[in-house]
Design an enzyme around this catalytic site. Structure first.
Site, mmCIF file in Angstrom:
data_model
loop_
_atom_site.group_PDB
_atom_site.id
_atom_site.type_symbol
_atom_site.label_atom_id
_atom_site.label_comp_id
_atom_site.label_asym_id
_atom_site.label_seq_id
_atom_site.Cartn_x
_atom_site.Cartn_y
_atom_site.Cartn_z
ATOM 1 N N ASP A 6 36.785 24.385 -36.670
ATOM 2 C CA ASP A 6 36.656 23.472 -35.206
ATOM 3 C C ASP A 6 37.232 22.084 -35.494
ATOM 4 O O ASP A 6 36.528 21.610 -36.580
ATOM 5 C CB ASP A 6 35.140 23.684 -34.947
ATOM 6 C CG ASP A 6 34.661 22.800 -33.912
ATOM 7 O OD1 ASP A 6 35.249 23.026 -32.738
ATOM 8 O OD2 ASP A 6 33.927 21.844 -33.921
ATOM 9 N N ASP A 46 36.923 18.456 -34.516
ATOM 10 C CA ASP A 46 35.800 17.268 -33.697
ATOM 11 C C ASP A 46 36.273 15.783 -33.902
ATOM 12 O O ASP A 46 35.609 15.189 -34.701
ATOM 13 C CB ASP A 46 34.618 17.710 -34.358
ATOM 14 C CG ASP A 46 33.273 16.972 -33.368
ATOM 15 O OD1 ASP A 46 33.725 16.293 -32.469
ATOM 16 O OD2 ASP A 46 32.080 17.235 -33.653
ATOM 17 N N GLU A 53 36.652 12.555 -32.660
ATOM 18 C CA GLU A 53 36.234 11.526 -31.530
ATOM 19 C C GLU A 53 36.844 10.197 -31.907
ATOM 20 O O GLU A 53 36.056 9.396 -32.344
ATOM 21 C CB GLU A 53 34.898 11.860 -31.853
ATOM 22 C CG GLU A 53 34.123 13.167 -31.758
ATOM 23 C CD GLU A 53 32.515 12.930 -31.726
ATOM 24 O OE1 GLU A 53 31.939 12.254 -31.321
ATOM 25 O OE2 GLU A 53 32.043 14.308 -32.009
ATOM 26 N N TYR A 64 26.384 16.202 -22.729
ATOM 27 C CA TYR A 64 25.270 15.328 -23.173
ATOM 28 C C TYR A 64 25.814 14.156 -23.421
ATOM 29 O O TYR A 64 27.065 13.734 -23.572
ATOM 30 C CB TYR A 64 24.523 15.864 -24.238
ATOM 31 C CG TYR A 64 25.106 16.627 -25.114
ATOM 32 C CD1 TYR A 64 25.719 15.892 -26.229
ATOM 33 C CD2 TYR A 64 25.529 17.968 -25.315
ATOM 34 C CE1 TYR A 64 26.444 16.453 -27.546
ATOM 35 C CE2 TYR A 64 26.394 18.613 -26.304
ATOM 36 C CZ TYR A 64 26.802 18.070 -27.315
ATOM 37 O OH TYR A 64 27.737 18.350 -28.196
#
Length: 439
Positions: A194, A196, A198, A274
């Site tokens: 995965d 991620d 950012e 979120y």
């Protein structure tokens, strides 16, 4: 919980029906819904959340994927196990001998076994739940610093991907001090990777390396991951999965992602559902609403629906979009004005267990017995707690059921949660997702 869950499904079903959802949407997903939960490396400490709780709570049997947070990227663009104080924790990952009372199979680890710690427990969890997929998640907010370096050139991409496969899939762990690890120690635990990052092309944590060419390089990076994962999988006749965590902000999407291209290589992408608002702002607001609430002071504003639509508008396949759901809330104190606190002004973050302004669902669920009132906007799909001074925005089982039914109605790929240690000991939120989405 059963009564509350039933009420949540009934209310959410009525709302979805009232929205005029196309009848064919819920039948468009071919292979069933994915249900992804992030397990945090550090949750074994203060939150007392070992891998065993995924089994005893019933969460593991309701999930399709567990993403382990996180793996690090070195300054020279390699996957590596970071044991540095304050950052990495190889002790928690695979060196710590897990005592019998925390062990999935009830058997204590001994020093020097090939695989101890969280990784060893995930191995035991998979033996008990053979359909569960476990992915290593690379990066996160704190460890995305050098992704841009890893993705910069054809040579750096090849070397980065190769190092990640060698470490996490071939399982060649470092073996310090004669403890756990060694060649092949981790083999078979992880079923994919995965990403991620950012964020490519946009600021994340201060100090991150950001380049204008990150957008194109991210596409090239996922293509390289897919190429090497497929090559590695051919020998074992296994498909290694590739996923990515993706942002909510349209500007961040446009700066960092060639949307149509990357989904050719990804099994699915999980969307940030979120942190739409938080205590970096003075106003008490929703952090994870399904739709923008009426009277919201920000225009345009963030919501789950707006995030999904932003990705669809740019060409993402709806069946590969997985909606993120928080197992925590964000809170403000000294709140005055607003409607039952919503959109009121605050004096700062609310006191909390581990981090001011951030609290796990399992703690927030107890607040109605301690002077807080639950408020709910059924149309917008969000809930909050307010005691006249302190305000918490959070997802309870009714909101989670409503979002899960939205996923079904829109033909999306499933749900993802951050993070599993925020749920209660009965896995109430995870069970709500599973019951509502179906097996």
């Amino acid at each position: 919980m059963r009564r509350l869950f039933g009420a949540g499904v009934a209310i959410a079903t009525l709302l979805v029906a009232a929205a005029g959802t196309p009848a064919a949407a819920s039948s468009s997903h071919r292979d069933g819904y994915v249900k992804v939960g992030y397990f945090t490396q550090w949750g074994i400490y203060g939150r007392a959340f070992p891998v065993k709780k995924l089994d005893t709570s019933g969460a593991a049997s309701r999930l399709t994927h567990v993403n382990y947070a996180f793996g690090n990227v070195s300054p020279d663009g390699r996957c590596y196990v970071d044991g540095g104080p304050g950052e990495g924790d190889s002790w928690a990952d695979y060196q710590r001998p897990v005592p019998a009372e925390e062990s999935v199979d009830g058997v204590a680890d001994t020093w020097g076994e090939p695989l101890n710690g969280n990784f060893g427990q995930l191995q035991k969890l998979k033996a008990k739940h053979p359909d569960l997929k476990v992915l290593i998640s690379l990066g996160g907010w704190s460890w995305s610093t050098y992704f841009s370096n890893a993705a910069l050139t054809d040579a750096s991409r090849k070397a980065f991907v190769s190092s990640c496969i060698d470490l996490y899939l071939k399982g060649n762990l470092p073996n310090p001090d004669g403890g756990s690890g060694g060649p092949g120690a981790l083999a078979g635990v992880f079923d994919g990777i995965d990403l991620d990052w950012e964020w490519p092309g946009s600021d994340g944590e201060p100090g991150n390396v950001v380049r204008p060419e990150d957008k194109q390089n991210f596409t090239l990076l996922v293509a390289e991951f897919r190429r090497q994962l497929d090559a590695f999988g051919r020998s074992s006749r296994k498909h290694y999965q590739l996923t990515a965590f993706l942002p909510a902000a349209p500007a961040t999407i446009d700066a960092g992602f060639e949307v149509r291209k990357i989904f050719k290589y990804l099994d699915f992408g999980t969307l940030q559902g979120y942190d739409f608002h938080g205590t970096w702002e003075a106003r008490a607001n929703q952090q994870s609403a399904l739709r923008v609430p009426a009277g919201a002071p920000d225009n345009p504003d963030f919501s789950v629906e707006n995030t999904v639509n932003a990705w669809l508008l740019r060409g993402a396949p709806r069946g590969k979009l997985v909606v993120g759901i928080p197992y925590y809330g964000r809170g403000w104190t000294g709140v005055t004005g607003g409607t039952n606190g919503l959109f009121g002004t605050s004096t700062g973050p609310a006191p909390a267990t581990f981090e001011a302004g951030y609290e796990d669902y399992k703690k927030l669920k107890t607040l109605p017995a301690n002077g807080f009132t639950v408020h709910r906007d059924l149309r917008a799909g969000h809930a909050w707690l307010f005691d006249g001074t302190t305000f918490w925005t959070y997802d309870d089982p009714i909101v989670v059921a409503q979002k899960s039914l939205y996923i079904r109605a829109k033909g999306l790929g499933g749900a993802m949660v951050w993070s599993l240690d925020g749920d209660d000991d009965q896995a109430t939120l995870t069970k709500t997702i599973s019951h509502t989405l179906g097996r």
